[in-house]
Design a protein around this motif. Structure first.
Motif, PDB file in Angstrom:
ATOM      1  N   LYS A  24       0.852  -1.196   0.000  1.00  0.00           N
ATOM      2  CA  LYS A  24       0.000   0.000   0.000  1.00  0.00           C
ATOM      3  C   LYS A  24       0.883   1.239   0.000  1.00  0.00           C
ATOM      4  O   LYS A  24       1.902   1.293   0.691  1.00  0.00           O
ATOM      5  CB  LYS A  24      -0.918   0.001   1.226  1.00  0.00           C
ATOM      6  CG  LYS A  24      -1.886   1.181   1.262  1.00  0.00           C
ATOM      7  CD  LYS A  24      -2.974   0.979   2.313  1.00  0.00           C
ATOM      8  CE  LYS A  24      -2.441   1.024   3.717  1.00  0.00           C
ATOM      9  NZ  LYS A  24      -3.532   0.984   4.728  1.00  0.00           N
ATOM     10  N   VAL A  25       0.475   2.252  -0.770  1.00  0.00           N
ATOM     11  CA  VAL A  25       1.278   3.459  -0.947  1.00  0.00           C
ATOM     12  C   VAL A  25       0.391   4.686  -0.798  1.00  0.00           C
ATOM     13  O   VAL A  25      -0.749   4.702  -1.270  1.00  0.00           O
ATOM     14  CB  VAL A  25       1.942   3.469  -2.351  1.00  0.00           C
ATOM     15  CG1 VAL A  25       2.563   4.815  -2.660  1.00  0.00           C
ATOM     16  CG2 VAL A  25       2.999   2.381  -2.448  1.00  0.00           C
ATOM     17  N   SER A  26       0.915   5.714  -0.140  1.00  0.00           N
ATOM     18  CA  SER A  26       0.232   7.000  -0.058  1.00  0.00           C
ATOM     19  C   SER A  26       0.966   7.992  -0.947  1.00  0.00           C
ATOM     20  O   SER A  26       2.189   8.149  -0.844  1.00  0.00           O
ATOM     21  CB  SER A  26       0.211   7.512   1.388  1.00  0.00           C
ATOM     22  OG  SER A  26      -0.309   8.832   1.440  1.00  0.00           O
ATOM     23  N   VAL A  27       0.225   8.654  -1.837  1.00  0.00           N
ATOM     24  CA  VAL A  27       0.807   9.625  -2.759  1.00  0.00           C
ATOM     25  C   VAL A  27       0.168  10.983  -2.505  1.00  0.00           C
ATOM     26  O   VAL A  27      -1.066  11.095  -2.469  1.00  0.00           O
ATOM     27  CB  VAL A  27       0.585   9.217  -4.231  1.00  0.00           C
ATOM     28  CG1 VAL A  27       1.209  10.239  -5.171  1.00  0.00           C
ATOM     29  CG2 VAL A  27       1.171   7.830  -4.482  1.00  0.00           C
ATOM     30  N   GLN A  28       1.004  12.009  -2.334  1.00  0.00           N
ATOM     31  CA  GLN A  28       0.501  13.338  -1.995  1.00  0.00           C
ATOM     32  C   GLN A  28       1.040  14.382  -2.954  1.00  0.00           C
ATOM     33  O   GLN A  28       2.212  14.356  -3.334  1.00  0.00           O
ATOM     34  CB  GLN A  28       0.905  13.695  -0.563  1.00  0.00           C
ATOM     35  CG  GLN A  28       0.375  15.051  -0.077  1.00  0.00           C
ATOM     36  CD  GLN A  28       0.866  15.391   1.314  1.00  0.00           C
ATOM     37  OE1 GLN A  28       2.041  15.641   1.534  1.00  0.00           O
ATOM     38  NE2 GLN A  28      -0.055  15.381   2.273  1.00  0.00           N
ATOM     39  N   ASP A  29       0.158  15.295  -3.344  1.00  0.00           N
ATOM     40  CA  ASP A  29       0.561  16.483  -4.087  1.00  0.00           C
ATOM     41  C   ASP A  29       1.180  17.437  -3.071  1.00  0.00           C
ATOM     42  O   ASP A  29       0.508  17.898  -2.151  1.00  0.00           O
ATOM     43  CB  ASP A  29      -0.675  17.105  -4.754  1.00  0.00           C
ATOM     44  CG  ASP A  29      -0.397  18.481  -5.350  1.00  0.00           C
ATOM     45  OD1 ASP A  29       0.765  18.910  -5.356  1.00  0.00           O
ATOM     46  OD2 ASP A  29      -1.369  19.129  -5.781  1.00  0.00           O
ATOM     47  N   THR A  30       2.460  17.745  -3.210  1.00  0.00           N
ATOM     48  CA  THR A  30       3.154  18.518  -2.189  1.00  0.00           C
ATOM     49  C   THR A  30       2.682  19.957  -2.096  1.00  0.00           C
ATOM     50  O   THR A  30       2.914  20.613  -1.085  1.00  0.00           O
ATOM     51  CB  THR A  30       4.669  18.516  -2.456  1.00  0.00           C
ATOM     52  OG1 THR A  30       4.921  19.014  -3.776  1.00  0.00           O
ATOM     53  CG2 THR A  30       5.231  17.095  -2.348  1.00  0.00           C
ATOM     54  N   LEU A  31       2.026  20.465  -3.132  1.00  0.00           N
ATOM     55  CA  LEU A  31       1.551  21.848  -3.089  1.00  0.00           C
ATOM     56  C   LEU A  31       0.188  21.965  -2.414  1.00  0.00           C
ATOM     57  O   LEU A  31      -0.001  22.742  -1.479  1.00  0.00           O
ATOM     58  CB  LEU A  31       1.489  22.428  -4.506  1.00  0.00           C
ATOM     59  CG  LEU A  31       1.152  23.923  -4.610  1.00  0.00           C
ATOM     60  CD1 LEU A  31       2.199  24.750  -3.857  1.00  0.00           C
ATOM     61  CD2 LEU A  31       1.069  24.352  -6.063  1.00  0.00           C
ATOM     62  N   SER A  32      -0.779  21.178  -2.868  1.00  0.00           N
ATOM     63  CA  SER A  32      -2.133  21.250  -2.309  1.00  0.00           C
ATOM     64  C   SER A  32      -2.319  20.323  -1.106  1.00  0.00           C
ATOM     65  O   SER A  32      -3.294  20.454  -0.367  1.00  0.00           O
ATOM     66  CB  SER A  32      -3.165  20.884  -3.377  1.00  0.00           C
ATOM     67  OG  SER A  32      -3.078  19.501  -3.687  1.00  0.00           O
ATOM     68  N   HIS A  33      -1.409  19.361  -0.950  1.00  0.00           N
ATOM     69  CA  HIS A  33      -1.476  18.346   0.109  1.00  0.00           C
ATOM     70  C   HIS A  33      -2.634  17.365  -0.085  1.00  0.00           C
ATOM     71  O   HIS A  33      -2.965  16.616   0.826  1.00  0.00           O
ATOM     72  CB  HIS A  33      -1.566  18.992   1.498  1.00  0.00           C
ATOM     73  CG  HIS A  33      -0.396  19.873   1.818  1.00  0.00           C
ATOM     74  ND1 HIS A  33       0.887  19.384   1.930  1.00  0.00           N
ATOM     75  CD2 HIS A  33      -0.308  21.201   2.023  1.00  0.00           C
ATOM     76  CE1 HIS A  33       1.716  20.378   2.204  1.00  0.00           C
ATOM     77  NE2 HIS A  33       1.021  21.489   2.260  1.00  0.00           N
ATOM     78  N   ARG A  34      -3.254  17.357  -1.270  1.00  0.00           N
ATOM     79  CA  ARG A  34      -4.229  16.320  -1.574  1.00  0.00           C
ATOM     80  C   ARG A  34      -3.492  14.988  -1.678  1.00  0.00           C
ATOM     81  O   ARG A  34      -2.356  14.935  -2.158  1.00  0.00           O
ATOM     82  CB  ARG A  34      -4.967  16.624  -2.880  1.00  0.00           C
ATOM     83  CG  ARG A  34      -5.937  17.794  -2.803  1.00  0.00           C
ATOM     84  CD  ARG A  34      -6.772  17.865  -4.073  1.00  0.00           C
ATOM     85  NE  ARG A  34      -5.941  18.080  -5.240  1.00  0.00           N
ATOM     86  CZ  ARG A  34      -5.624  19.277  -5.718  1.00  0.00           C
ATOM     87  NH1 ARG A  34      -6.070  20.365  -5.114  1.00  0.00           N
ATOM     88  NH2 ARG A  34      -4.873  19.391  -6.789  1.00  0.00           N
ATOM     89  N   ALA A  35      -4.147  13.931  -1.230  1.00  0.00           N
ATOM     90  CA  ALA A  35      -3.470  12.631  -1.213  1.00  0.00           C
ATOM     91  C   ALA A  35      -4.420  11.527  -1.634  1.00  0.00           C
ATOM     92  O   ALA A  35      -5.643  11.636  -1.472  1.00  0.00           O
ATOM     93  CB  ALA A  35      -2.901  12.340   0.181  1.00  0.00           C
ATOM     94  N   VAL A  36      -3.853  10.461  -2.202  1.00  0.00           N
ATOM     95  CA  VAL A  36      -4.615   9.253  -2.528  1.00  0.00           C
ATOM     96  C   VAL A  36      -3.846   8.061  -1.977  1.00  0.00           C
ATOM     97  O   VAL A  36      -2.616   8.083  -1.887  1.00  0.00           O
ATOM     98  CB  VAL A  36      -4.836   9.099  -4.049  1.00  0.00           C
ATOM     99  CG1 VAL A  36      -5.699  10.211  -4.590  1.00  0.00           C
ATOM    100  CG2 VAL A  36      -3.496   9.035  -4.784  1.00  0.00           C
ATOM    101  N   THR A  37      -4.578   7.039  -1.574  1.00  0.00           N
ATOM    102  CA  THR A  37      -3.970   5.803  -1.088  1.00  0.00           C
ATOM    103  C   THR A  37      -4.173   4.724  -2.135  1.00  0.00           C
ATOM    104  O   THR A  37      -5.291   4.517  -2.618  1.00  0.00           O
ATOM    105  CB  THR A  37      -4.590   5.374   0.252  1.00  0.00           C
ATOM    106  OG1 THR A  37      -4.358   6.390   1.224  1.00  0.00           O
ATOM    107  CG2 THR A  37      -3.966   4.072   0.735  1.00  0.00           C
ATOM    108  N   LEU A  38      -3.103   4.041  -2.497  1.00  0.00           N
ATOM    109  CA  LEU A  38      -3.137   3.062  -3.575  1.00  0.00           C
ATOM    110  C   LEU A  38      -2.911   1.655  -3.048  1.00  0.00           C
ATOM    111  O   LEU A  38      -2.082   1.426  -2.165  1.00  0.00           O
ATOM    112  CB  LEU A  38      -2.060   3.383  -4.615  1.00  0.00           C
ATOM    113  CG  LEU A  38      -2.067   4.784  -5.232  1.00  0.00           C
ATOM    114  CD1 LEU A  38      -0.864   4.934  -6.159  1.00  0.00           C
ATOM    115  CD2 LEU A  38      -3.365   5.048  -5.974  1.00  0.00           C
TER     116      LEU A  38
END
Length: 322
Positions: free
Chosen positions: A198-212
């Motif tokens: 499982k991986v968490s990916v985050q947009d470093t500018l907006s801090h929006r994140a998705v878990t894959l």
């Protein structure tokens, strides 16, 4: 109004190299200098701010020795104690300053791949034109690396020390898993595809994140700053490059051009916006660029012209984009 003090003169004073007149100038300035000048002095041209805990400890030790006889010197003594502590910090960098970690930079040129083992035992396979940067001994609270390009990671589990990859505008955080990241500079989209774990990916500018989860992919579009997750039917295609294979599955011709440009160290230019969304299917393994271009032009109704390191694709293209 507080008088401005030359930082070089302050440093001479702290090192004991100032003349009698220079000492009088510094001490006169200390009479009305605000305490924040201690941090301002440290944050100027002399490196990072003095660590809070060390600063307090040294200030206390210096104050034990500095006992002003007149009330007007109370503020002066406090500032002087801070400056003396700062001076101690400057003069003893190896003992009190955080030591900059030794960095390792790995680069893989065009038309090649490279495999490395990181300090924690994690395996990384890097695609052509990619750069990986990390601290030699993974010092700190996290195992942090920076990636420019594409790489497949097989990360060793460590619940005490997460593994973090910074790539373009994305931050990918894992504990132990295998996944592929494609984040070439200037690419129209950045992707993270998970094979296991499982991986968490985050947009470093907006801090929006998705878990894959396995067989899922994060897609980030820098131009629109959109981050989304989608299911991947054939995640193995995302890592076919590890065996020297390139797989295009209904891939827009513009993306095909980007992949081949990076792989072969050339620039492929589409002459006409109508060509960008033509879809191409094909699988190649250790084929030359010329062989691939012949297949592309035959199936997309285009022609290729090469001038040095630039390839121009032109022609009618698809009658209607698929």
């Amino acid at each position: 109004m507080t008088r401005k003090m030359d930082h070089h003169l302050l440093e001479k004073y702290l090192k004991g190299d100032a003349t009698a007149e220079e000492r009088r100038q510094v001490e006169a300035w200390l009479e009305d200098a605000p305490e924040e000048w201690v941090d301002a002095f440290m944050a100027g041209q002399h490196g990072p701010a003095f660590p809070g805990a060390d600063k307090a400890a040294f200030t206390e030790r210096v104050m034990d020795r500095v006992r002003p006889r007149r009330a007007r010197w109370l503020q002066v003594a406090a500032v002087l104690a801070g400056l003396l502590a700062a001076g101690w910090y400057l003069l003893k960098p190896d003992k009190f300053k955080p030591r900059a970690p030794e960095m390792v930079d790995i680069f893989v040129p065009a038309n090649k791949t490279g495999a490395i083992t990181l300090p924690d035992g994690s395996k990384v396979i890097m695609n052509a034109g990619s750069t990986l940067r990390y601290a030699k001994n993974f010092e700190g609270e996290a195992r942090a690396v920076s990636l420019s390009g594409e790489a497949f990671f097989d990360v060793q589990p460590d619940t005490e020390k997460p593994f973090i990859i910074r790539s373009g505008g994305l931050s990918t955080r894992v504990l132990g898993t295998s996944f592929n990241i494609s984040a070439y500079p200037g690419a129209r989209k950045l992707t993270v595809t998970v094979l296991t774990g499982k991986v968490s990916v985050q947009d470093t500018l907006s801090h929006r994140a998705v878990t894959l989860l396995p067989s899922q992919k994060a897609v980030f579009t820098p131009e629109s700053a959109l981050l989304s997750a989608e299911t991947v039917s054939h995640p193995e295609n995302e890592i076919a490059w590890r065996q020297g294979r390139i797989i295009f599955d209904e891939t827009p011709l513009l993306e095909v051009a980007e992949v081949l440009s990076r792989r072969y160290g050339v620039q492929i230019v589409l002459q006409g916006d109508h060509l960008a969304q033509c879809r191409f299917n094909g699988q190649f393994e250790h084929d030359s660029l010329d062989a691939i271009l012949r297949m592309i032009t035959r199936l997309t109704n285009t022609r290729a012209k090469r001038a040095g390191d630039t390839v121009y694709l032109s022609g009618k293209g698809c009658a209607s984009p698929n």
